[in-house]
Design a protein around this motif. Structure first.
Motif, PDB file in Angstrom:
ATOM      1  N   LEU A 174     -26.214   8.218  24.295  1.00 14.65           N
ATOM      2  CA  LEU A 174     -26.612   8.883  23.067  1.00 14.65           C
ATOM      3  C   LEU A 174     -27.602   8.047  22.268  1.00 14.65           C
ATOM      4  CD1 LEU A 174     -23.132  10.218  21.936  1.00 14.65           C
ATOM      5  CD2 LEU A 174     -24.926  11.407  23.177  1.00 14.65           C
ATOM      6  N   ARG A 175     -28.342   8.759  21.412  1.00 18.14           N
ATOM      7  CA  ARG A 175     -29.282   8.055  20.535  1.00 18.14           C
ATOM      8  C   ARG A 175     -28.512   7.324  19.437  1.00 18.14           C
ATOM      9  NH1 ARG A 175     -33.731  12.748  19.355  1.00 18.14           N
ATOM     10  NH2 ARG A 175     -33.581  13.732  21.408  1.00 18.14           N
ATOM     11  N   VAL A 176     -29.212   6.434  18.750  1.00 16.48           N
ATOM     12  CA  VAL A 176     -28.569   5.682  17.674  1.00 16.48           C
ATOM     13  C   VAL A 176     -28.308   6.591  16.471  1.00 16.48           C
ATOM     14  CG1 VAL A 176     -28.801   3.752  16.087  1.00 16.48           C
ATOM     15  CG2 VAL A 176     -29.543   3.518  18.448  1.00 16.48           C
ATOM     16  N   THR A 177     -29.308   7.403  16.128  1.00 15.45           N
ATOM     17  CA  THR A 177     -29.048   8.389  15.068  1.00 15.45           C
ATOM     18  C   THR A 177     -29.336   9.775  15.612  1.00 15.45           C
ATOM     19  OG1 THR A 177     -31.272   8.025  14.271  1.00 15.45           O
ATOM     20  CG2 THR A 177     -29.518   6.952  13.054  1.00 15.45           C
ATOM     21  N   ILE A 178     -28.469  10.702  15.244  1.00 19.43           N
ATOM     22  CA  ILE A 178     -28.608  12.066  15.723  1.00 19.43           C
ATOM     23  C   ILE A 178     -28.810  12.952  14.507  1.00 19.43           C
ATOM     24  CG2 ILE A 178     -27.370  13.976  16.798  1.00 19.43           C
ATOM     25  CD1 ILE A 178     -25.847  11.757  18.396  1.00 19.43           C
ATOM     26  N   LEU A 276     -24.514   6.338  15.082  1.00 22.75           N
ATOM     27  CA  LEU A 276     -23.566   5.856  16.085  1.00 22.75           C
ATOM     28  C   LEU A 276     -23.688   4.346  16.248  1.00 22.75           C
ATOM     29  CD1 LEU A 276     -24.051   8.635  18.785  1.00 22.75           C
ATOM     30  CD2 LEU A 276     -22.543   8.613  16.803  1.00 22.75           C
ATOM     31  N   TYR A 277     -23.136   3.863  17.355  1.00 26.07           N
ATOM     32  CA  TYR A 277     -23.170   2.431  17.701  1.00 26.07           C
ATOM     33  C   TYR A 277     -22.638   1.552  16.567  1.00 26.07           C
ATOM     34  CZ  TYR A 277     -25.628   4.163  21.764  1.00 26.07           C
ATOM     35  OH  TYR A 277     -25.953   4.837  22.901  1.00 26.07           O
ATOM     36  N   GLN A 278     -23.444   0.610  16.088  1.00 26.74           N
ATOM     37  CA  GLN A 278     -22.908  -0.401  15.165  1.00 26.74           C
ATOM     38  C   GLN A 278     -22.786   0.094  13.717  1.00 26.74           C
ATOM     39  OE1 GLN A 278     -22.136  -3.712  16.431  1.00 26.74           O
ATOM     40  NE2 GLN A 278     -22.335  -2.506  18.296  1.00 26.74           N
ATOM     41  N   ALA A 279     -23.185   1.312  13.451  1.00 25.44           N
ATOM     42  CA  ALA A 279     -23.241   1.765  12.062  1.00 25.44           C
ATOM     43  C   ALA A 279     -21.901   1.696  11.320  1.00 25.44           C
ATOM     44  CB  ALA A 279     -23.804   3.179  11.997  1.00 25.44           C
TER      45      ALA A 279
END
Lengths: 359, 360, 532
Positions: A174-178, A276-279
């Motif tokens: 997935l992308r970092v922001t969707i 997503l990810y580290q957010a």
């Protein structure tokens, strides 16, 4: 005799203790906020836009802050494991998108799946926390961090297919922001929204937040809510009236997980993106900082604390951002956020706690 | 009179089960590292060279955690403040355009008093939050990071003039994202360097680490070391015996902070570049994870565990991105995995500590 | 030397918040004398020792009046450390030993033998190196002088209690200055043979000129080793006698004495006690740390006030806590013919029993909640009272009405039902605890240490209240108390507990001697000791 003296000094004492409860750090924060507001006026910043922003960010973050109340009241301290609930919310939102839901339907699917997942995860997390009584904050912090990095692996490998979510050029993961543009972007913010004196009021968002506050308030006044508070006040008292302490700690963790999951959905729909990810890594800290600014202590928090704290904290951020940008440099607002959040947590930690006494 | 009953615990016969149980964590990580190295398919020479570099670079930081553990204050996440002290010192010496070993020595001399002050303040805070030292340390490291950024972004160039264009941002206010340490790069490592093919050993750096280990052993044999151990077992009993518990605890943190500062200097002179807003951030987490992987716990740690942990943790660090790429087809996965390991190990160690503590 | 008194305490007076706990106590101990100090709990023994050791608890509460002379010189002892420096050694009841240290390290704790090093020239003594061989040698000498062959390099963790006790004594002996040794209930944790060894050792130390202040409740031991005996009661020294003038019976009588307060409600009728058995306790064991119960069987009669007495640590406190499910228990409890499951507080509450804990602030109250919530929460949680509506929300009005009624009935002095219980005085906090128990409408009420930490006036009020409840509402009450006098004033029968077992049941007007002997383990205890 002693009682009489107490009676006479009641008011003075209460005022004194109110001042002591407020504490130096909060006074500094209030003074700082006041200075920022004055500066905003002097710099002729658009006050109406700023006010609108404060309202939006208030509603957007509110539920994440509410998620702190159950665990603090039951005596587990602020829920530093909030990223767990947030992650559940993110999974729910991505599922809703993947399955092609949009609009109100998409929002409701995301919200209900989020609450279910968050509650389940919160329950499991509560089982862990019951084993580590007294160290909930440290374990929670690193548990939260671990979950975020573990989920990062999940985001990178998850077999999602929706082209809106995966990397555009044949990549996997997935992308970092969707973006939620085609799904439920600002669905609450725009509900019954209106503009008055140039201030955009996100009516639906605020209504939703206040409804959540009201429901939590009702719960805290019910038999189980009162039992939860009793457990947090004094575990041995709770045991002596036949309450199952571990069960109420589980309940608190479950509630907190569900609120965290719902909170991130509300946050995302207002923000317009899923991060997503580290957010989610530090989101817990900002929520903890907010409720503490509102007047809570490590083991005592009310809806009032959450509402006041969220408002003050967000107001501070919204107002200080343009002021800082104009006066100094752009990163400063973020720095101030870190200092205030962690400063207030340190202050709360260093205070001698009230609550049950030991012999 | 009283006959000496069988007081000594019977020496257990060697058993594999016991060995596995007592050293479960390091053994698990030895296996993970071995698998990771296998799947990373790195040339052995390269791997060894990397490990040597990283051991030299990081051991000091990990060892700096030992004293607070012995003094019963748990894992000192506050060593980040020591790293900040070192970075402030570097910023000063780079600004003065100092070079080589002289520059490095001045940096050390500059760092120590700053680190003592930071350690003292941290210790006082820990005395106020007795019993919650670890969460305080975690939050303190974030808080201090905020102040550090405030200083680097705004005070430098903003409040105090900083006329060095290469170091500050174009606006003249705030430091750039990196500070070049070229002038002091390898200042310690290169005093004596023993080379063999791809492998080079920075003898003096290892000598410094060895000196530190000897010093640590020595310290624990002094009166102060005995006080650390006494306070670590019971603050109350130590106090009744007349030991100034608060002072001993502060000293433990001061030692730890100063050692961490020196460790950060070694780290940065090896790297040759200071990431202004990033170099210190993970120092605490990675050091703590390393010592835990070596088999230490919240209340017990040895030099051996610190060194073994550094070795394992950094082996994992080197191999996991490649192993992740080869296994999952995604280098990012390995990246996330090692961060997950760092956080997860700490989380599990803390949970186990609380779990066992409750049994008492 | 004019005076051969090693220690003299003259006319010591100590008040805690207007409560006089020592009313002019004097005490002398001669060189090489084993002097016994006996008395019930609360007689003032530990306060006297706290004065001697300059404990912070004394100085933080306004100090004391009177004089302390050590070897004939007046001294001001401001901290335990100063006491140690003077030569007053203490063997603590809970051992002050670090488990991870060796015997020798513990003996030398903070008195380590060190040698200067290069570094210590710059950084002071803290950089001195420990001289372990010298430390071990010293420890060896101290252990040898006690006739203990324990290896000084053994770790303390895992040592049997008896050894730990000796290590503590060795530590005090190793302090060369030690002139007087205070042993606080040293034999309480020891087995018979260990206790014998300890007594022998004490005698040998005394022969070497070390004075010993021996605090105990084992009267046989007192008679065996001491030269002088002082008896404290209610903060006064009631007797000071020589061993040759003392007998077990006499000491027991002195210790208990008779200081009946006039308690009870004059207007109310006679005790509603009947022969009917309300609660049967059979072979109850309770694992309450410090108050363990080892197999007690007891019948509680309907309508009576039963007292449970005994010295601290003997297990009397454990009984009610065990029955109410607050500490792990086994055995059988039957109420009116129906078994009550143990380890299950809810069942105990549902069986119509309520409990006012001895630990008022730790267990009894939600200190940061209002009086009305404290009163309502137990009944709300265990019986579903004070709730309304489909969501079981708190019924504020019912809670308020009920609280106001009880505040009036029990005369709780407060600013109102919203006042936090933290801010109430001890006596009023106790009334809140009773009010919350009454809200459960029990027919059997356990009350533990109802007057602990309450000033004299309030004590009477609380006891009167209990009697009134018994007479007017017919509630059966079990009062557990360390203060025998108050039990004798209000109870119909008094059960005495020793070593976690029922020593016997006495009528309140039984003789002081009988009470004293039963509290000290009785004839049974002393004969058993001889046999083993």
């Amino acid at each position: 005799m002693a009682e009489q003296r107490l009676e006479e000094n009641g008011l003075v004492e209460r005022l004194k203790s109110a001042a002591a409860d407020l504490g130096v750090p909060r006074l500094i924060i209030f003074a700082f906020l006041a200075a920022m507001v004055v500066a905003a006026f002097l710099l002729e910043l658009p006050i109406d836009t700023l006010t609108g922003n404060v309202l939006t960010r208030f509603g957007m973050n509110g539920i994440l802050v509410l998620a702190m109340i159950p665990t603090m009241q039951v005596g587990m301290g602020p829920n530093f494991g909030l990223p767990l609930g947030i992650t559940c919310g993110l999974v729910a939102a991505t599922l809703s998108i993947e399955l092609g839901f949009a609009g109100l339907q998409g929002f409701l699917v995301a919200l209900s799946v989020a609450i279910a997942l968050g509650a389940a995860a919160g329950y499991a997390y509560g089982l862990l926390l019951n084993k580590v009584r007294g160290e909930e904050m440290t374990v929670g912090t690193y548990f939260g961090f671990s979950i975020v990095s573990l989920m990062s692996i999940f985001w990178a490998l998850a077999p999602y297919k929706s082209p809106e979510m995966i990397w555009p050029y044949g990549g996997s993961g997935l992308r970092v922001t969707i973006t939620l543009q085609n799904h439920f972007d600002k669905i609450l913010d725009h509900f019954l929204a209106f503009t008055v004196f140039g201030i955009d009021v996100p009516t639906g968002l605020l209504l939703f937040f206040f409804a959540a506050c009201f429901l939590l308030w009702l719960f805290m006044r019910s038999r189980h809510g009162i039992a939860m508070t009793a457990v947090g006040n004094n575990i041995r008292f709770a045991e002596s009236v036949g309450l199952n302490v571990n069960r109420y700690r589980l309940l608190a963790s479950t509630l907190s997980g569900a609120l965290g999951a719902a909170g991130i959905i509300i946050y995302a729909q207002s923000y317009g993106f899923l991060q997503l990810y580290q957010a989610p890594l530090f989101m817990a800290f900002f929520a903890v900082g907010s409720i503490l600014i509102g007047g809570a202590s490590i083991n005592h928090a009310t809806i009032k604390h959450a509402v006041i704290g969220t408002f003050l904290f967000q107001a501070l951020l919204v107002v200080s951002l343009p002021v800082a940008n104009l006066v100094v440099s752009e990163n400063l607002s973020e720095v101030i956020r870190i200092i205030i959040t962690n400063g207030i947590i340190l202050y709360a930690l260093s205070r001698r706690e009230s609550g049950g006494e030991t012999r | 009179m009283m006959e000496h009953k069988a007081v000594e615990e019977a020496k257990p016969a060697f058993s594999l089960g016991r060995l596995l149980k007592n050293h479960a964590v390091p053994i698990l990580f030895i296996i993970i590292c071995a698998l990771g190295s296998y799947y990373a398919r790195l040339p052995l020479q390269f791997l060894i060279a990397e490990i040597i570099t990283r051991m030299a670079r990081n051991s000091f930081l990990v060892i700096s955690l030992i004293i607070p553990i012995i003094a019963g204050m748990g894992l000192n996440f506050g060593i980040v403040l020591g790293a900040m002290a070192a970075q402030f010192a570097f910023i000063a010496t780079v600004f003065w355009q100092m070079q080589g070993l002289v520059g490095l020595s001045v940096t050390v001399l500059l760092t120590i008093p700053v680190a003592i002050v930071f350690g003292w303040l941290t210790g006082m805070l820990f005395n106020r939050t007795r019993g919650k030292e670890m969460i305080t340390g975690i939050i303190l490291s974030f808080f201090a990071n905020g102040l550090y950024q405030l200083i680097c972004l705004w005070v430098i160039g903003g409040l105090i003039p900083f006329p060095d264009e290469t170091m500050v941002l174009p606006s003249g206010v705030g430091l750039r994202n990196t500070v070049n340490l070229k002038a002091m790069h390898y200042a310690l490592d290169n005093i004596i360097k023993w080379r063999h093919g791809m492998i080079s050993i920075p003898v003096m750096t290892f000598a410094a680490v060895a000196l530190l280990c000897v010093g640590m052993v020595y310290l624990l044999k002094t009166k102060l070391g005995q006080d650390f151990r006494a306070v670590g077992q019971s603050q109350q009993i130590a106090r009744v015996a007349g030991i100034n518990v608060d002072k001993v605890r502060i000293l433990a943190i001061v030692f730890s902070t100063v050692l961490a500062a020196l460790g950060q200097i070694i780290f940065l002179q090896n790297l040759g570049i200071l990431t202004t807003y990033g170099s210190h951030v993970q120092v605490g987490t990675f050091a703590v994870a390393a010592i835990l992987i070596g088999g230490a716990s919240v209340s017990k740690a040895t030099i051996g565990q610190a060194l073994l942990g550094t070795f394992l943790f950094h082996t994992l660090f080197i191999v996991s991105p490649l192993a992740g790429k080869n296994l999952m087809g995604n280098p990012q996965v390995g990246e996330f995995f090692r961060v997950f390991v760092a956080y997860g190990v700490i989380g599990v160690a803390l949970a186990l500590h609380a779990w066992r503590g409750r049994g008492k | 030397m004019l005076s051969q008194h090693v220690l003299e305490m003259r006319n010591i007076v100590k008040e805690y918040f207007g409560n006089r706990v020592l009313k002019g106590v004097s005490l002398t101990v001669d060189e090489g004398e084993i002097h016994s100090l006996i008395g019930e709990n609360g007689a003032g023994k530990s306060t006297l020792m706290n004065v001697l050791f300059g404990m912070p608890v004394i100085h933080n509460t306004g100090g004391f009046d009177g004089e302390v002379l050590f070897q004939g010189n007046p001294v001001q002892i401001r901290s335990p450390f100063e006491a140690m420096e003077l030569g007053i050694g203490m063997v603590h009841q809970e051992f002050m030993l670090l488990p991870g240290f060796t015997v020798s390290e513990n003996i030398k704790l903070n008195r380590e033998i060190t040698r200067p090093t290069l570094l210590s020239r710059f950084f002071g003594r803290s950089m001195n190196r420990l001289d372990r061989p010298a430390m071990d040698a010293d420890s060896r000498r101290a252990l040898d002088s006690l006739g203990l062959s324990l290896d000084e390099t053994t770790r303390v963790a895992g040592l049997p209690v008896g050894y730990k006790q000796f290590v503590e004594i060795a530590r005090e002996l190793d302090k060369k200055k030690t002139k007087i040794l205070v042993l606080d209930e040293p034999t309480a944790v020891l087995t018979e043979s260990e206790a014998d060894t300890l007594l022998e050792t004490m005698e040998r130390l005394a022969q070497r000129g070390i004075s010993i202040l021996f605090i105990t409740h084992r009267l046989q031991e007192v008679l065996r080793v001491s030269r002088g005996i002082s008896v404290l009661r209610d903060g006064e020294k009631v007797a000071s006698l020589d061993k040759k003038d003392a007998t077990v019976d006499h000491l027991a009588e002195l210790m208990v004495g008779r200081a009946l307060q006039s308690v009870g409600c004059k207007e109310c009728g006679d005790s509603p006690a009947s022969e009917e058995i309300l609660l049967t306790v059979n072979d109850l064991h309770v694992a309450m740390p410090g108050e363990e119960v080892h197999g007690i069987s007891l019948d509680i009669r309907k309508g009576e006030i039963l007292g449970i007495g005994g010295l601290a640590g003997q297990g009397k406190i454990g009984i009610a806590n065990g029955i109410m499910g607050l500490y792990p228990a086994r055995g059988a409890v039957t109420k009116s013919g129906r078994p009550v499951p143990l380890n299950d507080t809810t069942s105990a509450l549902n069986a119509g029993m309520a409990f006012v804990s001895e630990d008022r602030r730790g267990v009894g109250l939600l200190l940061d909640q209002s009086i009305e919530m404290n009163i309502a929460v137990p009944a709300m949680q265990s019986q579903g009272k004070f709730l309304k509506g489909p969501f079981a929300l708190a019924d504020d009005r019912a809670i308020r009405t009920h609280a106001l009624r009880l505040i009036k009935e029990l005369d709780i002095r407060c600013t109102g039902p919203m006042q936090l219980t933290r801010r109430l005085s001890g006596g009023n906090q106790q009334k809140v605890c009773i009010a919350k128990a009454l809200t459960l409408e029990p027919d059997l009420l356990f009350v533990s240490e109802p007057t602990r930490g309450i000033d004299v006036g309030a004590k009477k009020i609380v006891l009167d209240l209990l009697v009134k409840l018994n007479r007017e509402l017919g509630v059966t009450i079990v009062i557990t108390s360390s203060e025998l006098a108050e039990l004798r004033a209000v109870c119909d029968r008094i059960a005495l507990i020793y070593h976690g077992q029922l020593e016997g049941i006495l009528a309140p007007d039984a003789s002081d001697k009988d009470f004293g002997i039963m509290m000290a383990g009785g004839i049974k205890g002393t004969t058993e000791r001889k046999v083993s």
